[in-house]
Design an enzyme around this catalytic site. Structure first.
Site, PDB file in Angstrom:
ATOM      1  N   HIS A 116      21.895 -14.856  21.712  1.00  0.00           N
ATOM      2  CA  HIS A 116      23.285 -14.607  22.084  1.00  0.00           C
ATOM      3  C   HIS A 116      24.069 -13.809  21.060  1.00  0.00           C
ATOM      4  O   HIS A 116      25.224 -13.491  21.281  1.00  0.00           O
ATOM      5  CB  HIS A 116      23.979 -15.947  22.345  1.00  0.00           C
ATOM      6  CG  HIS A 116      23.329 -16.738  23.432  1.00  0.00           C
ATOM      7  ND1 HIS A 116      22.425 -17.751  23.174  1.00  0.00           N
ATOM      8  CD2 HIS A 116      23.380 -16.622  24.775  1.00  0.00           C
ATOM      9  CE1 HIS A 116      21.991 -18.231  24.321  1.00  0.00           C
ATOM     10  NE2 HIS A 116      22.550 -17.561  25.293  1.00  0.00           N
ATOM     11  N   TYR A 174      12.547 -10.378  36.778  1.00  0.00           N
ATOM     12  CA  TYR A 174      11.156  -9.993  37.019  1.00  0.00           C
ATOM     13  C   TYR A 174      11.059  -8.979  38.158  1.00  0.00           C
ATOM     14  O   TYR A 174      10.563  -9.274  39.243  1.00  0.00           O
ATOM     15  CB  TYR A 174      10.316 -11.245  37.292  1.00  0.00           C
ATOM     16  CG  TYR A 174      10.252 -12.147  36.086  1.00  0.00           C
ATOM     17  CD1 TYR A 174       9.426 -11.834  35.015  1.00  0.00           C
ATOM     18  CD2 TYR A 174      11.038 -13.290  36.000  1.00  0.00           C
ATOM     19  CE1 TYR A 174       9.373 -12.643  33.889  1.00  0.00           C
ATOM     20  CE2 TYR A 174      10.993 -14.104  34.881  1.00  0.00           C
ATOM     21  CZ  TYR A 174      10.165 -13.772  33.828  1.00  0.00           C
ATOM     22  OH  TYR A 174      10.119 -14.580  32.714  1.00  0.00           O
ATOM     23  N   ARG A 231       5.118 -19.500  27.120  1.00  0.00           N
ATOM     24  CA  ARG A 231       6.288 -18.741  27.564  1.00  0.00           C
ATOM     25  C   ARG A 231       7.341 -19.716  28.036  1.00  0.00           C
ATOM     26  O   ARG A 231       7.195 -20.381  29.051  1.00  0.00           O
ATOM     27  CB  ARG A 231       5.914 -17.787  28.702  1.00  0.00           C
ATOM     28  CG  ARG A 231       7.122 -17.043  29.308  1.00  0.00           C
ATOM     29  CD  ARG A 231       7.692 -16.054  28.309  1.00  0.00           C
ATOM     30  NE  ARG A 231       8.758 -15.233  28.896  1.00  0.00           N
ATOM     31  CZ  ARG A 231      10.048 -15.334  28.591  1.00  0.00           C
ATOM     32  NH1 ARG A 231      10.455 -16.267  27.723  1.00  0.00           N
ATOM     33  NH2 ARG A 231      10.941 -14.528  29.130  1.00  0.00           N
ATOM     34  N   HIS A 255      25.859 -20.060  36.277  1.00  0.00           N
ATOM     35  CA  HIS A 255      25.016 -20.170  35.083  1.00  0.00           C
ATOM     36  C   HIS A 255      23.748 -20.935  35.392  1.00  0.00           C
ATOM     37  O   HIS A 255      23.799 -22.015  35.987  1.00  0.00           O
ATOM     38  CB  HIS A 255      25.787 -20.887  33.976  1.00  0.00           C
ATOM     39  CG  HIS A 255      25.111 -20.810  32.648  1.00  0.00           C
ATOM     40  ND1 HIS A 255      24.086 -21.651  32.305  1.00  0.00           N
ATOM     41  CD2 HIS A 255      25.291 -19.986  31.597  1.00  0.00           C
ATOM     42  CE1 HIS A 255      23.668 -21.357  31.093  1.00  0.00           C
ATOM     43  NE2 HIS A 255      24.377 -20.354  30.644  1.00  0.00           N
ATOM     44  N   CYS A 266       1.999 -13.129  32.099  1.00  0.00           N
ATOM     45  CA  CYS A 266       3.423 -12.803  32.090  1.00  0.00           C
ATOM     46  C   CYS A 266       3.620 -11.361  32.540  1.00  0.00           C
ATOM     47  O   CYS A 266       2.795 -10.490  32.231  1.00  0.00           O
ATOM     48  CB  CYS A 266       3.989 -13.003  30.691  1.00  0.00           C
ATOM     49  SG  CYS A 266       5.744 -12.619  30.526  1.00  0.00           S
TER      50      CYS A 266
END
Length: 738
Positions: A178, A441, A256, A154, A304
């Site tokens: 979530h 990404y 961001r 995680h 971004c």
């Protein structure tokens, strides 16, 4: 030969770092290191507890969620991953009025429980499987989950451990990402039992618990920013502010975030750790960096990878992730020290092994909030790469939202590599192993769907060429625009900008000033008290503005503009901001965006009749009557509905912009050819539709107005609303609702 250190941290490391509330240090294959033996998960010590269930839990086995689940819908479907926040709701700053997104109980009746699984008292879970336990558990609804084997993978570090021993639901109420079937499906793989019926309320769930909101100390943002998600905050400046000046004001720089903004870091109090391939470490305070190294400045645009994602959604297909408009990009002057200088001082033998060796090595950057990413070492140390460890932004101290007290700035690369709140740098022989580097990404072919071969595609580094339209003025709205009259941009930074003309037939348009600027205000000008014409005027004036940018330090050399959907083209004027003494450009290459300006005349278009004449006798249905009222009021947001009404077909034209850089890289024509479900690198031609309309003026006489609606993101408000409605419908139809 490099030896391998296990990528999964030990439980002791996890607990240690959770207690310190800093991210787990990355582990990787490092050159000339000693192999660290892999530790087996600790075996729980048998406990004697009156609340221990009479039936022991089933043997614990490692449950690693399949990548198809982790990556479905483009979201890393984990308990506390925020990297791909996605909100289909309206993008409001205040979400307090929204309906609760709390998940329904996973089990509301004990009769539906699996009888082979035991039940546990909440006190037992709290005392024996809390944050300091080697075997942490969480609950959701009336179910109990053992997340021991999942935590090491995680990225949230101490976040997941905060919920250990209790319910994850209060955290889910904060992190609404979530609320997805895929997340719950993964969680089911860790099910070990149920909450004792004695601890359940009438709703079949344990009593609600209060938790500390980790976002409570986030900085206050400018209200003009368009918010996509509130927690974590992700926002872009409105079009009217985006390229208003060459340097984006710190308060308008796009935001961001993947998690909350760290609030426990202060200048001089935290150390930057540099770890070399042999395992040696060198530590620097911010004060030491400022004293011992030469201060450098670099003018660089950060963008971004999801910038213009909403464009790809509108023109190609559903994409996952934040529906950025054209505003996930900003430009600033950064101040700090060269990363290469610091690495050499720390003992890294940069020249040893030659260029080939440097290309094989990577520089990892780790943020205090658990985010991590990497770049090739060659980019990190080369003098023309201009990679900075920055503490300043536009002549001011780095704001908290943008990395205070220290961040990396990697010019020319995707902004995801410019890690904020920097705490550690690691030199390794492989790229960072975080999902932000290995999965989030990246970009794939249009046919590869939601579960591509992630290892096959390289991580995004240098950005491709892109451009966008940010401002539109039409007809009477074209007034004495400052940049058209040679007065710069009417702001303190750029009053003397030089505009290099590369157009063929452009002209300066000097028209009477009016309060209306199409694309920037909600209401059009008051219609003229003359009958509505059958066509728009010949040589109707139009003015456009926007930005263009290419990664890798490649300079923009041309911006092409079409006013008729691509049938004919002309060239825009490029603003030479770097020649302006007020905004000199720093750095070895062209790292900054290029602003462009254009003025010309529109093609003649046919006009529909005036909307809803007062002579109409039959009443309209309530929905259409509301639309009619909006149109009579002149709001551009309803123009898109006119084409749905009888005898009111829209006649529109599409404005297009595309850019070319010094390597003759240019933008693809269509997003369909570069479509990927993640919506990354949405760099196709930018299109904006504008429509003329006849409206009913005072005394029943009509006039011509142009409408684009209120600017919003990459398009205008009506288009954005249609996108959100379509995505919401698609989400519900595929079972991916909230």
């Amino acid at each position: 030969m490099a030896t391998r250190i296990p990528r999964i941290a030990t439980r002791e490391q996890l607990l240690k770092h959770a207690a310190r509330r800093v991210p787990i240090n990355p582990t990787a294959r490092r050159l000339h290191t000693t192999t660290v033996p892999r530790r087996n998960p600790p075996t729980p010590t048998p406990r004697s507890n009156p609340q221990t269930p009479s039936k022991p839990p089933p043997p614990k086995t490692a449950r690693v969620a399949p990548s198809s689940l982790l990556l479905t819908s483009g979201l890393l479907a984990s308990l506390f991953v925020f990297s791909q926040t996605h909100d289909d709701d309206d993008h409001d700053d205040d979400t307090s009025s929204r309906p609760s997104l709390s998940p329904s109980p996973t089990t509301t009746s004990t009769s539906s429980r699996d009888p082979s699984l035991p039940t546990y008292r909440l006190s037992f879970i709290r005392h024996n499987h809390g944050p300091t336990s080697p075997e942490p558990w969480v609950t959701l609804g009336d179910k109990v989950y053992n997340i021991t084997d999942w935590i090491p993978a995680h990225p949230g570090g101490d976040v997941i451990l905060r919920a250990a021993g209790g319910s994850v639901e209060p955290y889910w109420n904060i992190f609404s990402i979530h609320h997805s079937p895929h997340v719950k499906e993964i969680l089911e793989g860790y099910l070990v039992g149920y909450v004792s019926p004695s601890d359940l309320g009438p709703d079949g769930k344990p009593p609600p618990a209060s938790i500390e909101d980790p976002f409570v100390n986030d900085p206050i943002r400018d209200k003009r920013l368009i918010t996509h998600t509130l927690k974590p905050r992700n926002a872009e400046p409105p079009n009217g502010e985006l390229d208003k000046s060459f340097l984006t004001g710190n308060e308008m720089f796009y935001v961001r975030h993947h998690m909350w903004v760290p609030d426990d870091a202060g200048e001089g109090e935290e150390e930057l750790v540099v770890e070399l391939p042999g395992g040696e470490e060198r530590r620097y305070t911010l004060g030491e960096l400022k004293r011992r190294f030469k201060t450098e400045r670099v003018t660089a645009t950060l963008q971004c990878s999801g910038n213009r994602r909403n464009d790809m959604t509108r023109h190609a297909g559903k994409t996952n992730g934040l529906q950025w408009g054209v505003g996930a990009i900003s430009n600033a002057v950064w101040e700090g020290v060269r990363l290469g200088d610091v690495l050499r001082d720390a003992g890294l033998e940069v020249e040893k092994g030659g260029e080939d060796q440097r290309k094989k090595m990577h520089a990892w950057f780790v943020g205090r909030e658990a985010y991590s990413a990497s770049i090739p070492l060659a980019k990190a140390v080369e003098g023309t790469g201009d990679v900075l460890l920055a503490w300043g932004m536009n002549g001011e101290v780095l704001p908290r939202d943008h990395g205070f007290p220290l961040r990396v700035v990697v010019p020319g690369n995707v902004a995801a590599r410019s890690v904020k709140w920097l705490s550690k740098i690691v030199i390794a022989d492989e790229e960072a192993t975080s999902q932000w580097q290995r999965r989030d990404y990246k970009s794939f072919g249009p046919n590869e769907g939601a579960s591509p071969d992630w290892d096959r595609a390289p991580s995004i580094q240098e950005m491709p060429v892109t451009s966008a339209i940010t401002g539109v003025w039409v007809g009477e709205c074209v007034k004495k625009v400052p940049w058209m009259m040679g007065g710069g941009d009417n702001n303190n930074n750029n009053n003397n900008n030089k505009i290099t003309s590369v157009g063929s037939g452009q002209r300066t348009i000097d028209m009477a000033a009016t309060p209306q600027k199409v694309g920037f205000t909600a209401k059009p000008t008051t219609p003229t008290a003359t009958p509505c014409p059958k066509t728009t005027p010949d040589k109707e004036p139009i003015a456009l503005q926007g930005y263009a940018y290419s990664g890798g330090g490649r300079k923009i050399t041309r911006v092409d503009v079409s006013l008729d959907g691509g049938a004919t083209w002309d060239q825009a004027e490029l603003v030479d901001d770097c020649s302006n003494p007020a905004t000199p450009c720093y750095g070895s290459k062209s790292w900054a965006w290029t602003r462009w300006r254009y003025n010309g005349t529109l093609p003649v278009l046919s006009l529909p009749p005036a909307s809803f004449p007062s002579t109409a006798t039959a009443p309209l249905p309530p929905a259409l009557a509301k639309v009619g009222q909006d149109c009579e009021d002149g709001f551009g947001r309803s123009v898109g509905l006119m084409g749905r009404l009888p005898n009111h077909k829209k006649q529109c034209t599409t404005l297009i912009v595309k850019a070319t850089d010094e390597s003759y890289n240019t933008q693809p024509e269509s997003h369909k050819g570069i479509y990927n479900v993640r919506g990354n690198l949405a760099t196709a031609w930018h299109r904006v539709k504008i429509c003329p309309e006849c409206t009913k003026g005072n005394g029943g006489k009509g006039g011509l107005v142009w409408n684009t609606g209120e600017t919003y993101g990459c398009g205008f408000r009506k288009e954005a609303e249609e996108v959100r409605e379509g995505m919401r419908a698609a989400s519900e139809s595929t079972g991916n609702g909230k």
